[in-house]
Design a protein around this motif. Structure first.
Motif, mmCIF file in Angstrom:
data_model
loop_
_atom_site.group_PDB
_atom_site.id
_atom_site.type_symbol
_atom_site.label_atom_id
_atom_site.label_comp_id
_atom_site.label_asym_id
_atom_site.label_seq_id
_atom_site.Cartn_x
_atom_site.Cartn_y
_atom_site.Cartn_z
ATOM 1 N N GLU A 22 0.838 -1.210 0.000
ATOM 2 C CA GLU A 22 0.000 0.000 0.000
ATOM 3 C C GLU A 22 0.869 1.255 0.000
ATOM 4 O OE1 GLU A 22 -3.062 0.346 2.930
ATOM 5 O OE2 GLU A 22 -3.573 -1.789 2.827
ATOM 6 N N ARG A 23 1.952 1.199 0.742
ATOM 7 C CA ARG A 23 2.852 2.347 0.864
ATOM 8 C C ARG A 23 3.496 2.696 -0.477
ATOM 9 N NH1 ARG A 23 7.807 4.322 2.666
ATOM 10 N NH2 ARG A 23 7.721 5.578 4.576
ATOM 11 N N LEU A 24 3.664 1.703 -1.340
ATOM 12 C CA LEU A 24 4.314 1.905 -2.628
ATOM 13 C C LEU A 24 3.381 2.487 -3.695
ATOM 14 C CD1 LEU A 24 6.398 -1.396 -2.783
ATOM 15 C CD2 LEU A 24 7.318 0.931 -2.604
ATOM 16 N N LYS A 25 2.093 2.500 -3.422
ATOM 17 C CA LYS A 25 1.137 2.987 -4.419
ATOM 18 C C LYS A 25 1.260 4.500 -4.589
ATOM 19 C CE LYS A 25 -2.300 -0.639 -3.559
ATOM 20 N NZ LYS A 25 -3.674 -0.943 -3.045
ATOM 21 N N PRO A 26 1.091 5.002 -5.803
ATOM 22 C CA PRO A 26 1.129 6.449 -6.031
ATOM 23 C C PRO A 26 0.098 7.166 -5.162
ATOM 24 C CG PRO A 26 1.152 5.256 -8.112
ATOM 25 C CD PRO A 26 0.871 4.242 -7.057
ATOM 26 N N GLY A 27 0.521 8.239 -4.527
ATOM 27 C CA GLY A 27 -0.395 9.027 -3.707
ATOM 28 C C GLY A 27 -0.681 8.439 -2.336
ATOM 29 N N ALA A 28 0.009 7.376 -1.953
ATOM 30 C CA ALA A 28 -0.234 6.741 -0.656
ATOM 31 C C ALA A 28 0.096 7.698 0.485
ATOM 32 C CB ALA A 28 0.604 5.474 -0.530
ATOM 33 N N ASP A 29 -0.710 7.650 1.534
ATOM 34 C CA ASP A 29 -0.446 8.432 2.742
ATOM 35 C C ASP A 29 0.577 7.652 3.576
ATOM 36 O OD1 ASP A 29 -0.428 9.778 5.148
ATOM 37 O OD2 ASP A 29 -2.584 10.139 5.182
#
Length: 209
Positions: A22-29
């Motif tokens: 999830e952290r690697l996804k574009p725009g991740a918080d």
């Protein structure tokens, strides 16, 4: 019990992998995800790394069987000390061990007991078979993933102190370890100039052998 432990460890690793993905996804918080990771896996432990002085040279000179013998004997000698002081041996790698303790004082007491056990063992051994132990200690908030591995600045600092900085018979600790040892009898703390990444201070623990 072994099966249950395997399930728990696998579940921890799976959860961490999902959060990292999830952290690697574009725009991740990332800050929010990091907080979740620390909430799930953040714990306070003392960390011990051990190493055997001059071991690589011994392997080159005396061969792999000698290497295996010294590893076997060191673990046979030192693991009972770990058990006695409520440590958890997470893993071994070559001549090194990674151990965690709930209390910094117990980690230090265990390290001293290990050094004393090595001294007794070495009394009637030739130089080539002596166990010359180096120890590094850290203490603080770390990420503990099941019972397989730990991560964090104090882990890195303990590893550097134990495996790279400490010499035979030395026990080195970070400043956070030293804070918990100031009231112990019969030991003293000596600052050292080599401060590993992840620590603000580092000390040599002076103890009666």
């Amino acid at each position: 019990m072994p099966y249950i432990n395997q399930i728990q460890t696998s579940a921890s690793e799976s959860r961490l992998e999902k959060l990292i993905a999830e952290r690697l996804k574009p725009g991740a918080d990332k800050a929010k995800i990091d907080a979740r990771i620390w909430d799930l896996f953040g714990e306070t432990w003392a960390v011990m790394f051990t190493d055997l002085s001059g071991f690589s040279r011994s392997v080159a000179e005396f061969g792999i069987i000698h290497f295996l013998q010294i590893i076997y004997e060191s673990q046979r000698l030192l693991v009972p000390c770990i058990d006695r002081y409520d440590g958890i041996l997470l893993k071994t790698e070559g001549d090194s061990m990674l151990v965690i303790f709930r209390q910094a004082r117990k980690a230090a007491a265990c390290a001293i007991a290990m050094q004393r056990a090595a001294k007794r063992y070495n009394q009637d051994k030739p130089d080539t078979e002596k166990i010359l132990l180096c120890v590094g200690l850290g203490y603080g908030k770390i990420l503990k993933i099941g019972d397989r591995d730990v991560f964090g600045p104090e882990v890195n600092a303990a590893s550097k102190l134990g495996e790279d900085t400490a010499k035979a018979w030395e026990i080195l600790g970070t400043g956070t370890v030293a804070e918990h040892l100031k009231t112990l009898n019969k030991i003293s703390l000596e600052p050292i100039s080599t401060i590993p990444p992840g620590a603000k201070q580092a000390f040599r623990i002076i103890y009666p052998l």
